[in-house]
Motif scaffolding. Sequence first.
Motif, PDB file in Angstrom:
ATOM      1  N   UNK A  48       4.033  -3.150   7.198  1.00  0.00           N
ATOM      2  CA  UNK A  48       3.819  -3.275   5.961  1.00  0.00           C
ATOM      3  C   UNK A  48       2.301  -3.286   5.693  1.00  0.00           C
ATOM      4  N   UNK A  49       1.806  -4.045   6.564  1.00  0.00           N
ATOM      5  CA  UNK A  49       0.173  -4.252   6.627  1.00  0.00           C
ATOM      6  C   UNK A  49      -0.328  -3.064   6.682  1.00  0.00           C
ATOM      7  N   UNK A  50       0.000  -2.136   7.576  1.00  0.00           N
ATOM      8  CA  UNK A  50      -0.615  -0.817   7.737  1.00  0.00           C
ATOM      9  C   UNK A  50      -0.138   0.350   6.889  1.00  0.00           C
TER      10      UNK A  50
ATOM     11  N   UNK B  39      -0.313  -1.702   2.741  1.00  0.00           N
ATOM     12  CA  UNK B  39      -1.402  -2.590   2.419  1.00  0.00           C
ATOM     13  C   UNK B  39      -2.804  -1.665   2.487  1.00  0.00           C
ATOM     14  N   UNK B  40      -2.622  -0.830   3.778  1.00  0.00           N
ATOM     15  CA  UNK B  40      -3.791  -0.148   4.202  1.00  0.00           C
ATOM     16  C   UNK B  40      -3.470   1.473   3.793  1.00  0.00           C
ATOM     17  N   UNK B  41      -2.349   1.712   3.194  1.00  0.00           N
ATOM     18  CA  UNK B  41      -2.131   3.025   2.862  1.00  0.00           C
ATOM     19  C   UNK B  41      -2.094   4.193   3.790  1.00  0.00           C
ATOM     20  N   UNK B  42      -1.722   3.632   5.048  1.00  0.00           N
ATOM     21  CA  UNK B  42      -1.566   4.619   6.068  1.00  0.00           C
ATOM     22  C   UNK B  42      -0.200   5.117   6.230  1.00  0.00           C
ATOM     23  N   UNK B  43       0.227   5.909   5.560  1.00  0.00           N
ATOM     24  CA  UNK B  43       1.607   6.519   5.338  1.00  0.00           C
ATOM     25  C   UNK B  43       2.064   7.388   6.431  1.00  0.00           C
TER      26      UNK B  43
END
Length: 307
Positions: A57-59, A62-66
């Motif tokens: 979830x964090x990456x 939260x960090x928008x690294x889809x």
Amino acid sequence: MMRNPRRGANLGLVLLASQIFQVGIDNIPPVTLATLGLNVYLFLFPAAPLMSACVSVQEAYWHRDWRRLLLSPFHHVDDWHLYYNMLSLIWKGKKLEQRLGGPWFAYLLGVFSLLTGLVYLLLEAGLAELTGDWSYGMQCAVGFSGVLFGLKVVNNHYNPGDVTHVLGFPVANRHACWVELVAIHIIAPGTSFVGHLAGILVGLLYTMGPLKKAMTTCAGLVAAGGFSQPASHFSSSGVSGRRNYPAYDSTYPPRGMSEEEQYQAALRASLNDRGGSAPSRPEYGFQIPPDPTSEEIRRRRLQRFAN
């Protein structure tokens, strides 16, 4: 850049190659073989470092690294992780690809790979919200095992009369995924329980109808022709898929064995041929613990959400 495994750390790759040749490359359906090849290639030549490929979830959120949703299913922690998952893929692919047809099976793999990651994120975010422990959002998972759990649900649905052996005990197929989910995390708590649960839920979405209907509709819009639906013989008649296996050497594995028995026989044969033994590790995925350096970030996020 090519991965540089430690000396002696490639036994899993050697055993995987041995297993492939024992089964016979010609006896592995093309989509299954291509998926196997992709996983091996990305193990040797990873598209990103492991900590940049795993999904959390964090990456991802939260960090928008889809892009992690695309990378995480096809990267593995080590050669044993790869070996167990790919051996499982061979047996599940041999059954399902013949039953569904190559195009639909490829479609299923693509959808399951993406949706398993999305459901994983939803489950982890939900756990974080319910418990107030935002460390759930930092749990990073990697590997093909969530997709394999989804495939197992689909295979078991179309072979309801079969029996799977879990830790040596026979379990009816309709219950096998749930028993296996719990058993794996009793004997190997480092695996990703939520990632495997996500795969099961995706498989259930397919077998219970909503996902299959959506996929059929989308396929019909994209392709006019036979790809709009899975193969016509893909029915819930309850007839065992064992009768529909592609041809392979009748001495390996023995005919009439269940999928789980075939899997275990293949594993024992590969290891016994070399007088070796596998590490005490299950054939499914791994949860990568958060980087210790991220603890400060975690505290800040906890403080932000507490305000």
